[in-house]
Design a protein around this motif. Sequence first.
Motif, mmCIF file in Angstrom:
data_model
loop_
_atom_site.group_PDB
_atom_site.id
_atom_site.type_symbol
_atom_site.label_atom_id
_atom_site.label_comp_id
_atom_site.label_asym_id
_atom_site.label_seq_id
_atom_site.Cartn_x
_atom_site.Cartn_y
_atom_site.Cartn_z
ATOM 1 N N ALA B 153 -9.856 -1.689 -1.081
ATOM 2 C CA ALA B 153 -8.920 -2.509 -1.853
ATOM 3 C C ALA B 153 -9.689 -3.465 -2.750
ATOM 4 C CB ALA B 153 -7.992 -3.272 -0.916
ATOM 5 N N GLY B 154 -10.814 -3.956 -2.252
ATOM 6 C CA GLY B 154 -11.650 -4.879 -3.036
ATOM 7 C C GLY B 154 -12.193 -4.205 -4.285
ATOM 8 N N VAL B 155 -12.721 -3.006 -4.133
ATOM 9 C CA VAL B 155 -13.307 -2.333 -5.301
ATOM 10 C C VAL B 155 -12.212 -1.955 -6.311
ATOM 11 C CG1 VAL B 155 -13.267 0.136 -4.605
ATOM 12 C CG2 VAL B 155 -15.174 -0.749 -5.924
ATOM 13 N N ILE B 156 -11.024 -1.640 -5.818
ATOM 14 C CA ILE B 156 -9.926 -1.329 -6.756
ATOM 15 C C ILE B 156 -9.500 -2.593 -7.498
ATOM 16 C CG2 ILE B 156 -7.508 -0.617 -6.863
ATOM 17 C CD1 ILE B 156 -8.147 1.399 -4.621
ATOM 18 N N ALA B 157 -9.447 -3.707 -6.762
ATOM 19 C CA ALA B 157 -9.053 -4.968 -7.388
ATOM 20 C C ALA B 157 -10.074 -5.396 -8.446
ATOM 21 C CB ALA B 157 -8.908 -6.050 -6.317
ATOM 22 N N VAL B 158 -11.337 -5.098 -8.199
ATOM 23 C CA VAL B 158 -12.393 -5.502 -9.147
ATOM 24 C C VAL B 158 -12.376 -4.600 -10.389
ATOM 25 C CG1 VAL B 158 -14.901 -5.586 -9.463
ATOM 26 C CG2 VAL B 158 -13.869 -6.522 -7.412
ATOM 27 N N SER B 159 -12.086 -3.310 -10.190
ATOM 28 C CA SER B 159 -12.230 -2.369 -11.304
ATOM 29 C C SER B 159 -10.933 -2.051 -12.032
ATOM 30 C CB SER B 159 -12.847 -1.060 -10.798
ATOM 31 O OG SER B 159 -12.037 -0.527 -9.770
ATOM 32 N N THR B 160 -9.779 -2.416 -11.467
ATOM 33 C CA THR B 160 -8.493 -2.118 -12.131
ATOM 34 C C THR B 160 -7.606 -3.365 -12.095
ATOM 35 O OG1 THR B 160 -7.284 -1.496 -10.127
ATOM 36 C CG2 THR B 160 -8.607 0.231 -11.176
ATOM 37 N N PRO B 161 -6.493 -3.333 -12.832
ATOM 38 C CA PRO B 161 -5.592 -4.505 -12.788
ATOM 39 C C PRO B 161 -4.858 -4.650 -11.458
ATOM 40 C CG PRO B 161 -5.212 -3.149 -14.757
ATOM 41 C CD PRO B 161 -6.097 -2.365 -13.848
ATOM 42 N N ASP B 162 -4.920 -3.635 -10.602
ATOM 43 C CA ASP B 162 -4.185 -3.709 -9.328
ATOM 44 C C ASP B 162 -4.705 -4.861 -8.467
ATOM 45 O OD1 ASP B 162 -2.915 -1.538 -10.234
ATOM 46 O OD2 ASP B 162 -3.769 -0.103 -8.812
ATOM 47 N N ARG B 163 -3.771 -5.520 -7.781
ATOM 48 C CA ARG B 163 -4.183 -6.628 -6.910
ATOM 49 C C ARG B 163 -4.637 -6.110 -5.547
ATOM 50 N NH1 ARG B 163 1.051 -10.205 -7.043
ATOM 51 N NH2 ARG B 163 1.865 -8.110 -6.732
ATOM 52 N N PHE B 164 -5.495 -6.925 -4.903
ATOM 53 C CA PHE B 164 -6.059 -6.570 -3.601
ATOM 54 C C PHE B 164 -4.956 -6.224 -2.599
ATOM 55 C CE2 PHE B 164 -7.363 -7.684 0.684
ATOM 56 C CZ PHE B 164 -8.585 -7.057 0.807
ATOM 57 N N ARG B 165 -3.950 -7.085 -2.527
ATOM 58 C CA ARG B 165 -2.938 -6.888 -1.476
ATOM 59 C C ARG B 165 -2.067 -5.667 -1.753
ATOM 60 N NH1 ARG B 165 1.066 -12.023 -2.438
ATOM 61 N NH2 ARG B 165 2.016 -11.257 -4.334
ATOM 62 N N ASP B 166 -1.918 -5.283 -3.053
ATOM 63 C CA ASP B 166 -1.117 -4.097 -3.363
ATOM 64 C C ASP B 166 -1.751 -2.841 -2.778
ATOM 65 O OD1 ASP B 166 0.676 -5.614 -4.667
ATOM 66 O OD2 ASP B 166 -0.104 -5.215 -6.683
ATOM 67 N N THR B 167 -3.080 -2.789 -2.797
ATOM 68 C CA THR B 167 -3.768 -1.633 -2.225
ATOM 69 C C THR B 167 -3.870 -1.761 -0.714
ATOM 70 O OG1 THR B 167 -5.086 -1.592 -4.240
ATOM 71 C CG2 THR B 167 -5.831 -0.187 -2.439
ATOM 72 N N PHE B 168 -4.166 -2.979 -0.254
ATOM 73 C CA PHE B 168 -4.407 -3.172 1.179
ATOM 74 C C PHE B 168 -3.146 -2.907 2.004
ATOM 75 C CE2 PHE B 168 -5.207 -5.705 5.039
ATOM 76 C CZ PHE B 168 -6.403 -5.125 5.413
ATOM 77 N N HIS B 169 -1.976 -3.135 1.411
ATOM 78 C CA HIS B 169 -0.755 -2.982 2.218
ATOM 79 C C HIS B 169 -0.465 -1.512 2.535
ATOM 80 C CE1 HIS B 169 1.659 -1.709 -1.277
ATOM 81 N NE2 HIS B 169 2.545 -1.326 -0.391
ATOM 82 N N THR B 170 -1.194 -0.573 1.920
ATOM 83 C CA THR B 170 -0.984 0.841 2.257
ATOM 84 C C THR B 170 -1.707 1.229 3.543
ATOM 85 O OG1 THR B 170 -2.910 1.533 0.965
ATOM 86 C CG2 THR B 170 -0.806 1.498 -0.186
ATOM 87 N N ILE B 171 -2.242 0.245 4.250
ATOM 88 C CA ILE B 171 -3.025 0.500 5.463
ATOM 89 C C ILE B 171 -2.156 1.030 6.620
ATOM 90 C CG2 ILE B 171 -2.787 -1.831 6.409
ATOM 91 C CD1 ILE B 171 -5.721 -1.640 7.260
ATOM 92 N N GLY B 172 -0.851 0.789 6.566
ATOM 93 C CA GLY B 172 0.046 1.108 7.687
ATOM 94 C C GLY B 172 -0.143 2.494 8.292
ATOM 95 N N PRO B 173 0.049 3.577 7.491
ATOM 96 C CA PRO B 173 -0.097 4.916 8.062
ATOM 97 C C PRO B 173 -1.489 5.151 8.647
ATOM 98 C CG PRO B 173 0.908 5.024 5.880
ATOM 99 C CD PRO B 173 0.464 3.614 6.083
ATOM 100 N N SER B 174 -2.521 4.590 8.010
ATOM 101 C CA SER B 174 -3.887 4.788 8.523
ATOM 102 C C SER B 174 -4.058 4.101 9.869
ATOM 103 C CB SER B 174 -4.915 4.229 7.536
ATOM 104 O OG SER B 174 -4.756 4.864 6.300
#
Lengths: 399, 461
Positions: B153-174
């Motif tokens: 999530a950190g690398v996505i937040a750094v390289s794209t406009p997506d926010r850290f929490r938007d990516t991190f919240h997909t952790i549920g199924p994992s």
Amino acid sequence: MNRVMVRTVVIPAALAVVVGGSWWLLSPGDPGLGIVDVLLFMFAAAVMELLPINLRDGRGVPTSLAVVGAAAILGEAPHVVAAIAGGGCALAWLVDRRGGVVTTLRHRALVGWALSGMAAIGAALGPATWQGVTEAGAAAELNAGAAVAVGVAIIVGIPMLEVLTRLDIVGRYWFRRMIETVHENGLVGASVTSTAVLGALVHPVLGHWTLATMLVPLLAARVGLERLGLGRRAYDQTIRAMSRLPEQLGSVSSGHGVRVAALAREVALELGLDAATVADAVRASHLHEMGRIQLERDAPAGQRELARAGASVIREVADLDRVATIVELHGRGPVEGSDPDTVSARIVAACCELDRYAPDPAKPDQRHEVVIRLLRHVQDIDVVAALTRVIDRVGVEAP
Amino acid sequence: MAGHRGLTGYVASTALVALAAVAWSLPHVDARQAAIVCVAVLTAEVFASTFREEVTASLSSIVALVAIIIGGPQLAIVGALGALPVFLVRASDRRVLRASFNSGQYAISAGAGGGAYLLITTTTGAAFPDLVTLLAVLAAAVTHCVVNHALVAGVIAVSTPDRFRDTFHTIGPSLAMQVPYAGIAILTVVVVERASWWALALMAVPALTARYGLLAFHELDRATDTMVRSFVKAIEIKDLYTRGHSERVAALSVHVAEEMQIPYEQRRLTRYAALLHDVGKIGVPLCIINKPGPLDDDEFAQMKLHPTIGAEILRDIDFLEPAIDIVRYHHERLDGRGYPHGVGSEDLTPVVRIVTAVDAFDAMTSTRSYRRALTVDAALAELHRCTTSQFDPDVVAALETCVRRLGWEPTVEFASEAELGGAEVPESRAGESAALQADERARATETRYPLGPVDEPRGRG
């Protein structure tokens, strides 16, 4: 007592009692499970009973066999293994009340009883208990003879017995159906067996935690096979739905493709065709009127043109070459040849003709007329004889 | 530029931390065990399968857990190096950057998971397979998963406009998958340490069965996809005018659904339903389908049945069941004045609204026998004009975003029969109703009811 009762209840029960009874003669009488373990096994069997692997035709393969098999390999007495299997089935029924509980319970208990006997026979014939090498703590151990015997029973014995109990449906070619059933269930059987063996192997180390861990790989296999089953159903249903396309044009009665396919399947099985040919004959039956889509814009066509156009549509849109060949052949009138495609074509032609004619087979005069008509249409006495047997067995649904 | 520097810095930091961890771990691991774990991680990554666009299944996290139990965090950290060659080969661009980050985050995640396991087992003094150690394996799996997701999530937040929490919240199924992962890891360790390596074959059978099932499913999924497309081809054999229409509606509908963040499974169904939305036209007589002039009332009444016929044809396909409403309602309007059922906004789900709007847009931007294609701007203006009464404003906004991003052009690649026959195709008129244009055969209503709903004629044009 009728023949069905003898075949489905008496023979399996007698077999199970004889095989299971051998435990008392052959077992060393040193069961590996305590009361807590037995209850845990029963609970695990109930959970797995709710998670069968559904392959074709909606018949689920019970994964609870892994739990029951593990108990049998561990040397439990037949009545305990039967109690685990039956108790698991009953508990599962409390959660999901679909299906006949009595029949399933009887089946599971008999299988549990028989597996225990098989394990005892295997242990008597096979090598002594194998013990794992360990530097510290308890070592894993396994009675290899019992494991092999249970594996043979799960992979080969039970599917074969199930075919034998359905002889009235399976027909004369029961041995081929047995082989096909064993082949079809082979992967599930192997997964269930390896899970049962794994459970028996690690039980001395993991104790109460055996079931929670041993069933994980099997559940993963279930996910994969369930997906596969869903994919197969989606594919078949899509073809079935395609049979409705020409019906919407108004020149074919509603449900014609589905009815012809149902008849063709029974006739193909009656004639002992292999599973792949049966599947393609059914697909061809669903799609045999597809030519009407292409020919709607042109003048009314004869059966031959219609079949050729249908084959062309199927090749163009669906990439099902063998099905297209069968559809093309079915419209050529009486075709000679004994290869599976030609036989399938005659089956489709006969079933299509029968569905169009819509006879009442209960009336002797109509039956005679049907036979004459079909013989004239396909000129294959085997196909017509098989079709009449199917009519006698399942009847014909009027359009 | 600043974003690029930030990404490089983030990746470099990750790789440096991982390198330090590897350097610290190397003296503490058994060389043979480390080699085996590296090969196992390499194998797991080589055979990783992408089962759908969002899910790639790899067993490397299970290997990491096994390494943690057998040799502690150090063995798991060193074992993560086994994935490096795969990452180097698999990366399509910026190989070094991608491989450095992926290997680094593998090592750090494994180290974190191992740390959690070590903390619990040393604190309690428990030895495997005590209950505490089994729970410690689960804690290690969860920690491994959380750290892994945080770093990604950190690398996505750094390289794209997506926010850290938007990516991190997909952790549920994992996170849910960590329970079976821990179970398999425990089983593996017991088999390897207390039985023999050969006994791993017992675990391999169901695992390979699962893999076989999923791969065979994907083969079948593709075959089913072909069959669904064959429906469209079958319609196109009959209806020359709409050749390519269904494919374009399906493609654009999926883009719009993505833009509106519709979940993956619904997007998949939307694509199928959009492909099949006109399947019911098979039940409309050919003379009506291919009629060059306006339709009369009877003909239009027959044409209006095609959504119902389509739903009827598809009723037996279980996996399409949730999407049949798209076929049934794709000519309905938010104000309830559509056809054939006249249902209102409460019955029109977001995916139905998407396909309805995209169907209208493609109809307007395609050349037909009775008019040439509208420009994209004109079609969008028409859709905006008809929002709230016919189309969902959010859907139209998302559609406009997609169309602009994709550089959508009016369709001229197929010819109508009129053109094929040498007839002149009239130019489009400004201000034509999108709703009426949306129905390919509503050219009758186009002239009779230019701006109003189909049940309120305004007189012949």
